[in-house]
Design a protein around this motif. Structure first.
Motif, PDB file in Angstrom:
ATOM      1  N   TYR A 313     -33.265  12.717 -34.055  1.00  0.00           N
ATOM      2  CA  TYR A 313     -34.430  13.182 -33.286  1.00  0.00           C
ATOM      3  C   TYR A 313     -34.819  12.467 -32.152  1.00  0.00           C
ATOM      4  O   TYR A 313     -34.774  11.188 -32.104  1.00  0.00           O
ATOM      5  N   GLN A 314     -34.758  13.348 -30.986  1.00  0.00           N
ATOM      6  CA  GLN A 314     -35.054  12.920 -29.509  1.00  0.00           C
ATOM      7  C   GLN A 314     -36.621  13.035 -29.385  1.00  0.00           C
ATOM      8  O   GLN A 314     -37.281  14.111 -29.472  1.00  0.00           O
ATOM      9  N   ASP A 315     -37.432  11.739 -29.345  1.00  0.00           N
ATOM     10  CA  ASP A 315     -38.943  12.002 -29.004  1.00  0.00           C
ATOM     11  C   ASP A 315     -39.120  12.579 -27.678  1.00  0.00           C
ATOM     12  O   ASP A 315     -38.599  12.197 -26.811  1.00  0.00           O
ATOM     13  N   ARG A 330     -40.746  13.654 -37.648  1.00  0.00           N
ATOM     14  CA  ARG A 330     -39.732  12.919 -38.677  1.00  0.00           C
ATOM     15  C   ARG A 330     -40.221  13.127 -40.232  1.00  0.00           C
ATOM     16  O   ARG A 330     -39.132  13.451 -40.838  1.00  0.00           O
ATOM     17  N   LYS A 331     -41.326  13.167 -40.424  1.00  0.00           N
ATOM     18  CA  LYS A 331     -41.965  13.683 -41.832  1.00  0.00           C
ATOM     19  C   LYS A 331     -41.314  15.005 -42.069  1.00  0.00           C
ATOM     20  O   LYS A 331     -40.845  15.191 -43.312  1.00  0.00           O
ATOM     21  N   GLU A 343     -31.273   7.926 -36.937  1.00  0.00           N
ATOM     22  CA  GLU A 343     -32.006   7.630 -35.720  1.00  0.00           C
ATOM     23  C   GLU A 343     -30.860   7.069 -34.622  1.00  0.00           C
ATOM     24  O   GLU A 343     -30.026   6.599 -35.046  1.00  0.00           O
ATOM     25  N   MET A 344     -31.329   7.521 -33.170  1.00  0.00           N
ATOM     26  CA  MET A 344     -30.569   7.010 -32.173  1.00  0.00           C
ATOM     27  C   MET A 344     -31.321   5.912 -31.737  1.00  0.00           C
ATOM     28  O   MET A 344     -32.358   5.666 -31.921  1.00  0.00           O
ATOM     29  N   ALA A 345     -30.632   5.027 -30.835  1.00  0.00           N
ATOM     30  CA  ALA A 345     -31.231   3.868 -30.215  1.00  0.00           C
ATOM     31  C   ALA A 345     -32.023   4.550 -29.210  1.00  0.00           C
ATOM     32  O   ALA A 345     -31.612   5.604 -28.554  1.00  0.00           O
ATOM     33  N   LEU A 346     -33.173   4.028 -28.948  1.00  0.00           N
ATOM     34  CA  LEU A 346     -34.187   4.427 -27.865  1.00  0.00           C
ATOM     35  C   LEU A 346     -34.412   5.900 -27.676  1.00  0.00           C
ATOM     36  O   LEU A 346     -34.181   6.462 -26.588  1.00  0.00           O
ATOM     37  N   ALA A 347     -34.724   6.214 -28.805  1.00  0.00           N
ATOM     38  CA  ALA A 347     -34.968   7.805 -29.035  1.00  0.00           C
ATOM     39  C   ALA A 347     -36.416   8.170 -28.116  1.00  0.00           C
ATOM     40  O   ALA A 347     -36.340   9.235 -27.835  1.00  0.00           O
ATOM     41  N   ALA A 385     -32.576  17.345 -32.650  1.00  0.00           N
ATOM     42  CA  ALA A 385     -33.736  17.792 -33.023  1.00  0.00           C
ATOM     43  C   ALA A 385     -34.898  17.273 -31.912  1.00  0.00           C
ATOM     44  O   ALA A 385     -34.623  16.105 -31.639  1.00  0.00           O
ATOM     45  N   THR A 386     -35.634  18.203 -31.472  1.00  0.00           N
ATOM     46  CA  THR A 386     -36.724  17.599 -30.529  1.00  0.00           C
ATOM     47  C   THR A 386     -38.009  18.565 -30.814  1.00  0.00           C
ATOM     48  O   THR A 386     -38.093  19.514 -31.744  1.00  0.00           O
ATOM     49  N   ALA A 387     -39.134  18.031 -29.986  1.00  0.00           N
ATOM     50  CA  ALA A 387     -40.174  18.910 -30.040  1.00  0.00           C
ATOM     51  C   ALA A 387     -40.943  19.582 -28.622  1.00  0.00           C
ATOM     52  O   ALA A 387     -42.024  19.596 -28.620  1.00  0.00           O
ATOM     53  N   ASN A 388     -39.972  19.857 -27.829  1.00  0.00           N
ATOM     54  CA  ASN A 388     -40.336  20.399 -26.427  1.00  0.00           C
ATOM     55  C   ASN A 388     -39.442  21.216 -25.881  1.00  0.00           C
ATOM     56  O   ASN A 388     -38.134  20.823 -25.811  1.00  0.00           O
TER      57      ASN A 388
END
Ligand code: SF4
Ligand code: SF4
Length: 424
Positions: A313-315, A330-331, A343-347, A385-388
């Motif tokens: 997941y990329q924030d 994430r939920k 999780e990736m580092a520095l997401a 996955a991301t949200a934008n």
């Protein structure tokens, strides 16, 4: 322009600037500082320059404009800052001050006017642009492009038909017993290039007991205008959206674009000096929910089939830093049976998309993207996955250019896949 807005002076407030104690704890969170190691391209350095301009010690020079323009407005520094400096608000005001005081060269003025004043607020213009892009796609003209044009074309969205506009003015009923009535904002460019995402959002909301209205008179949210310093145009769009939704009684106003959500939630700030709209804007902003925020807050329909994929997941910056939403997406991902989250580092570090930043500052943007894709690769995830939508485009370009995963999906698209596979 509403009369009550005309008294506004859009520039960084000295009160807000004074919160910075120059500790430097934000430096390591700042993508441009990490890339360049230049103090003037750090949050602390930019705040310092804003203070110089606001006190009249320095003029709005070319160098000042360059350092402010190179900021991604990702707001990672806001998260890192222990003194509560609202950096996003400051940089938006600094850009507005530049926009109101500096006459850019005519080609830049022409382009900005075309995009911000003619294209984004107009459904007709967006439709025409979409049709033009579609012809380009079908005829394969893009394959002939070379150099800088080819580079820009690789970042451009693909057009998806039919456009999402066909749902405007409709209410799509909940599946089963209705639990909520929500309004969906379709965005501007998303209607022609992310129709599939908007349709998936509608399906997932209906699966979760929502009657979904897509208000007919809605328009672009104005986020790109705010980021470019064109606050008067953003105010006009905000008033149009508030009026467009005034008739309905909604439990929530939903957006699936984190960048839009950040601005929609700040309409109260944008219109705080407008006697007629300040109260309406406050009410509007409190009703706005990111789709992940809304779905994570209700009892989620669990009737999903397995989706046996590995996802990282990329924030999105405007979800994590702007709206402080990290747990909800994430939920939702973890609620999908069979789906593994790595999780990736520095997401929560910017992917370099930042609205139209990737077009204006392509070298910096690509450098950030390459590092992002390295971190994606380390997770061995198949899907990002991301949200934008803006981040989705950038990450898709990242896969094409640097590899690292097989596809990009919005969180709500993955939920939709799990619901659809369960209903086949
Ligand atoms: S913005 Fe915040 S973290 Fe950065 S130097 Fe100022 S007070 Fe420190
Ligand atoms: S908004 Fe992002 S790029 Fe701009 S100063 Fe803050 S951390 Fe750096």
């Amino acid at each position: 322009m509403a009369a009550s807005d005309s008294t506004l002076v859009d520039k960084p407030s000295t009160f807000d600037l004074d919160h910075c104690v120059h500790c430097g704890l934000c430096l390591n969170a700042c993508p441009t500082y990490r890339e360049l190691g230049v103090e003037m391209d750090s949050p602390r350095g930019r705040v310092y320059q804003m203070v110089q301009v606001s006190t009249g010690t320095a003029a709005i020079s070319d160098s000042y404009i360059e350092h402010i323009d190179l900021c991604l407005a990702c707001r990672a520094c806001e998260t890192a800052c222990p003194s509560g400096v609202e950096y996003g608000r400051l940089v938006e005001a600094a850009r507005a001050e530049i926009e109101n005081n500096v006459r850019r060269p005519w080609p830049a003025r022409l382009l900005r006017n075309l995009v911000f004043a003619r294209l984004l607020p107009s459904r007709t213009a967006l439709r025409l642009a979409g049709l033009g892009m579609l012809v380009n796609q079908k005829l394969g003209i893009r394959k002939l492009l070379r150099g800088r044009l080819a580079e820009l074309d690789a970042l451009a969205p693909a057009v998806e038909t039919p456009f999402f506009y066909r749902y405007y003015g409709k209410t799509l009923p909940a599946e089963g017993e209705p639990r909520y009535h929500v309004a969906l904002l379709g965005g501007c460019i998303a209607n022609i290039s992310f129709a599939r995402l908007n349709e998936a959002t509608v399906r997932v909301l209906r699966k979760n007991g929502c009657d979904v209205t897509i208000p007919h008179a809605q328009t672009c949210c104005g986020a790109l205008h705010v980021h470019a310093g064109r606050r008067e145009e953003a105010r006009e769009l905000a008033r149009r959206n508030i009026d467009a939704l005034a008739e309905g009684r909604y439990d929530a106003i939903i957006t699936n674009a984190a960048g839009c959500g950040s601005t929609l939630k700040e309409y109260d700030e944008l219109l705080e000096h407008n006697g007629e709209y300040a109260g309406k804007a406050r009410q509007f902003s409190t009703q706005v929910k990111d789709i992940t925020e809304f779905l994570a807050s209700i009892e989620l329909n669990p009737k999903m089939n397995e989706l046996p994929i590995t996802v990282t997941y990329q924030d999105s910056c405007h979800l994590a830093h702007g709206q402080k939403i990290r747990a909800a997406p994430r939920k939702l991902l973890r609620a999908i049976p069979g789906l593994i989250v790595k999780e990736m580092a520095l997401a929560d570090h910017c992917c370099g998309s930042a609205g139209i930043y990737n077009i204006l500052h392509t070298d910096m943007s690509m450098s950030l993207l390459e590092k992002k894709m390295d971190r994606v690769r380390d997770t061995h995830a198949e899907v990002i996955a991301t949200a934008n939508p803006g981040c989705m485009l950038q990450l898709e370009a990242g896969i094409r250019k640097f590899g690292g995963a097989t596809r990009v999906a919005h969180v709500v698209e993955l939920l939709d896949e799990a619901y659809r596979s369960s209903s086949r």
